[in-house]
Design an enzyme around this catalytic site. Structure first.
Site, mmCIF file in Angstrom:
data_model
loop_
_atom_site.group_PDB
_atom_site.id
_atom_site.type_symbol
_atom_site.label_atom_id
_atom_site.label_comp_id
_atom_site.label_asym_id
_atom_site.label_seq_id
_atom_site.Cartn_x
_atom_site.Cartn_y
_atom_site.Cartn_z
ATOM 1 N N ASP A 105 0.823 -1.208 0.000
ATOM 2 C CA ASP A 105 0.000 0.000 0.000
ATOM 3 C C ASP A 105 0.863 1.267 0.000
ATOM 4 O O ASP A 105 1.982 1.257 0.514
ATOM 5 C CB ASP A 105 -0.912 -0.033 1.241
ATOM 6 C CG ASP A 105 -2.137 0.858 1.084
ATOM 7 O OD1 ASP A 105 -2.364 1.378 -0.030
ATOM 8 O OD2 ASP A 105 -2.869 1.025 2.072
ATOM 9 N N GLY A 106 0.303 2.332 -0.573
ATOM 10 C CA GLY A 106 0.951 3.645 -0.494
ATOM 11 C C GLY A 106 1.547 4.152 -1.803
ATOM 12 O O GLY A 106 2.179 5.214 -1.813
ATOM 13 N N ASN A 107 1.314 3.427 -2.889
ATOM 14 C CA ASN A 107 1.872 3.873 -4.173
ATOM 15 C C ASN A 107 1.388 5.275 -4.536
ATOM 16 O O ASN A 107 2.166 6.129 -4.975
ATOM 17 C CB ASN A 107 1.430 2.936 -5.313
ATOM 18 C CG ASN A 107 2.016 1.555 -5.185
ATOM 19 O OD1 ASN A 107 2.872 1.316 -4.347
ATOM 20 N ND2 ASN A 107 1.543 0.638 -6.022
ATOM 21 N N HIS B 11 2.591 3.550 -9.018
ATOM 22 C CA HIS B 11 2.378 2.121 -9.300
ATOM 23 C C HIS B 11 3.577 1.536 -10.050
ATOM 24 O O HIS B 11 3.977 0.395 -9.806
ATOM 25 C CB HIS B 11 1.087 1.926 -10.100
ATOM 26 C CG HIS B 11 -0.148 2.335 -9.332
ATOM 27 N ND1 HIS B 11 -0.396 1.917 -8.052
ATOM 28 C CD2 HIS B 11 -1.198 3.137 -9.672
ATOM 29 C CE1 HIS B 11 -1.552 2.432 -7.625
ATOM 30 N NE2 HIS B 11 -2.055 3.185 -8.594
ATOM 31 N N ARG C 19 -12.008 2.346 -8.345
ATOM 32 C CA ARG C 19 -11.138 3.491 -8.678
ATOM 33 C C ARG C 19 -11.455 4.034 -10.070
ATOM 34 O O ARG C 19 -12.089 3.354 -10.876
ATOM 35 C CB ARG C 19 -9.677 3.051 -8.594
ATOM 36 C CG ARG C 19 -9.314 2.683 -7.181
ATOM 37 C CD ARG C 19 -7.850 2.414 -7.037
ATOM 38 N NE ARG C 19 -7.564 2.071 -5.651
ATOM 39 C CZ ARG C 19 -6.380 2.127 -5.097
ATOM 40 N NH1 ARG C 19 -5.332 2.486 -5.803
ATOM 41 N NH2 ARG C 19 -6.209 1.808 -3.827
ATOM 42 N N LEU D 210 11.098 -20.269 -4.539
ATOM 43 C CA LEU D 210 10.086 -19.401 -3.926
ATOM 44 C C LEU D 210 8.758 -19.631 -4.627
ATOM 45 O O LEU D 210 8.703 -19.736 -5.850
ATOM 46 C CB LEU D 210 10.491 -17.924 -4.086
ATOM 47 C CG LEU D 210 9.476 -16.891 -3.563
ATOM 48 C CD1 LEU D 210 9.451 -16.884 -2.028
ATOM 49 C CD2 LEU D 210 9.803 -15.486 -4.078
ATOM 50 N N ARG E 144 1.912 -4.768 6.168
ATOM 51 C CA ARG E 144 1.221 -3.735 5.401
ATOM 52 C C ARG E 144 2.041 -2.451 5.459
ATOM 53 O O ARG E 144 2.420 -1.994 6.537
ATOM 54 C CB ARG E 144 -0.180 -3.460 5.932
ATOM 55 C CG ARG E 144 -0.905 -2.435 5.031
ATOM 56 C CD ARG E 144 -2.380 -2.304 5.336
ATOM 57 N NE ARG E 144 -3.028 -1.483 4.305
ATOM 58 C CZ ARG E 144 -4.274 -1.627 3.902
ATOM 59 N NH1 ARG E 144 -5.035 -2.556 4.418
ATOM 60 N NH2 ARG E 144 -4.776 -0.835 2.953
HETATM 61 C C1 IPE Z 1 -5.474 -2.804 -0.384
HETATM 62 O O1 IPE Z 1 -5.135 -1.464 -0.512
HETATM 63 C C2 IPE Z 1 -5.350 -3.497 -1.705
HETATM 64 C C3 IPE Z 1 -4.006 -3.562 -2.275
HETATM 65 C C4 IPE Z 1 -2.889 -3.182 -1.702
HETATM 66 C C5 IPE Z 1 -3.942 -4.136 -3.576
HETATM 67 P P1 IPE Z 1 -6.252 -0.330 -0.666
HETATM 68 O O2 IPE Z 1 -5.491 0.939 -0.722
HETATM 69 O O3 IPE Z 1 -7.153 -0.644 -1.788
HETATM 70 O O4 IPE Z 1 -7.058 -0.499 0.697
HETATM 71 P P2 IPE Z 1 -7.982 0.520 1.509
HETATM 72 O O5 IPE Z 1 -9.032 1.016 0.561
HETATM 73 O O6 IPE Z 1 -7.102 1.644 1.967
HETATM 74 O O7 IPE Z 1 -8.518 -0.291 2.648
HETATM 75 C C1 IPE Z 2 -1.484 0.261 -3.449
HETATM 76 O O1 IPE Z 2 -1.286 1.628 -3.440
HETATM 77 C C2 IPE Z 2 -1.725 -0.289 -4.839
HETATM 78 C C3 IPE Z 2 -3.103 -0.699 -5.088
HETATM 79 C C4 IPE Z 2 -4.074 -0.715 -4.226
HETATM 80 C C5 IPE Z 2 -3.404 -1.129 -6.431
HETATM 81 P P1 IPE Z 2 -2.505 2.633 -3.445
HETATM 82 O O2 IPE Z 2 -2.848 2.933 -4.871
HETATM 83 O O3 IPE Z 2 -3.617 2.136 -2.609
HETATM 84 O O4 IPE Z 2 -1.846 3.901 -2.788
HETATM 85 P P2 IPE Z 2 -2.528 4.916 -1.774
HETATM 86 O O5 IPE Z 2 -3.074 4.115 -0.631
HETATM 87 O O6 IPE Z 2 -3.602 5.627 -2.538
HETATM 88 O O7 IPE Z 2 -1.417 5.817 -1.361
HETATM 89 MG MG MG Z 3 -4.122 2.341 -0.666
#
Ligand code: IPE
Ligand code: IPE
Ligand code: MG
Length: 245
Positions: free
Chosen positions: A18-20, A35, A69, A129, A179
């Protein structure tokens, strides 16, 4: 205290990458750049994982809820998946990585389901792996679909149900779920397999995650005592089975 790596069993680690988007936005970049940088982080972690005692690595790449999204972001993510499958297979084979993709395939853009099958077939012999990538994945849907299949059976064990949920016989339960990005929730990831998983939350954004961060997560894991409901530290392979009514 018994080490969580005793008996040299290889771990199953799950990562909610998460966090991209936030990583990119903070740099004045488009979310897509985040991403793309996230794919680089996947490469680093896949390379580092076997050296750090990981036998199975499950990465959350796209959730069933991520279809919410904007269309352009979803399309960009699907394009990245297509590129990953096209460009990465040779290096996965070279490094002994077996790839499987979990989640629904019927809603993916044209050609991706076939590319997944080809990548799985090409990497099927890998033993270093087991890399599982979760795409259009929902743990609750996986459990629901397993329940629907189980309804036709006359008897059912946890092991048999696990196979229906995970699609694999004998898949190791998840030892550790990591996470990134500071969020502290599971977002519908590995709810069955992770029943006794240790949880590690880090502020690090996924595009910055590297081998050192993975080592830090594992160091935290190895410092914990897993008791599986008993009073003493125990490793998963040694959890005695209870007769269940
Ligand atoms: C969870 O992240 C899904 C992935 C990392 C692929 P999200 O960014 O979609 O999750 P929420 O919406 O913050 O719970
Ligand atoms: C995780 O990063 C990748 C996917 C869920 C596909 P996010 O796209 O959720 O990044 P944030 O949470 O918006 O920073
Ligand atoms: Mg996210």
């Amino acid at each position: 205290m018994q080490s969580n790596a005793s008996r040299n069993e290889k771990l199953h680690v799950g990562i909610i990458m998460d966090g991209n988007g936030r990583w990119a936005t903070r740099r004045g970049l488009s979310r897509l750049r985040g991403h793309e940088a996230g794919v680089e982080a996947i490469r680093r972690v896949v390379e580092a994982a076997p050296k750090q005692g990981i036998g199975t690595l499950t990465l959350y790449a796209f959730s069933t809820d991520n279809w919410r999204r904007p269309k352009a972001e979803v399309a960009a993510l699907m394009t990245l998946l297509r590129f990953y499958l096209a460009n990465e297979v040779q290096s996965l084979v070279r490094n002994g990585v077996r790839l499987t993709v979990i989640g629904r395939r019927d809603r993916l853009p044209d050609g991706i389901a076939n590319a997944i099958t080809r990548a799985e077939d090409a990497t099927a012999e890998g033993t270093t792996l087991h890399l599982r990538i979760a795409v259009d994945y929902s743990a609750r849907d996986a459990i629901l679909n397993a329940a629907a299949k189980a309804a036709a059976l006359t008897s059912l064990t946890r092991e048999a149900f696990s196979q229906l949920v995970t699609g694999e016989a004998g898949l190791r339960d998840v030892d550790l779920i990591i996470r990134t990005s500071g969020e502290k929730r599971l977002s519908d990831f590995l709810l069955w397999e992770g029943a006794y998983a240790e949880l590690h939350f880090t502020e690090r954004m996924w595009p910055e995650f590297d081998a050192g961060d993975l080592a830090a997560a594992l160091a935290s894991f190895h410092g914990r005592e897993r008791r599986f409901g008993g009073l003493q530290a125990i490793v998963p392979e040694e959890v005695p089975s209870l007769s269940r009514v």
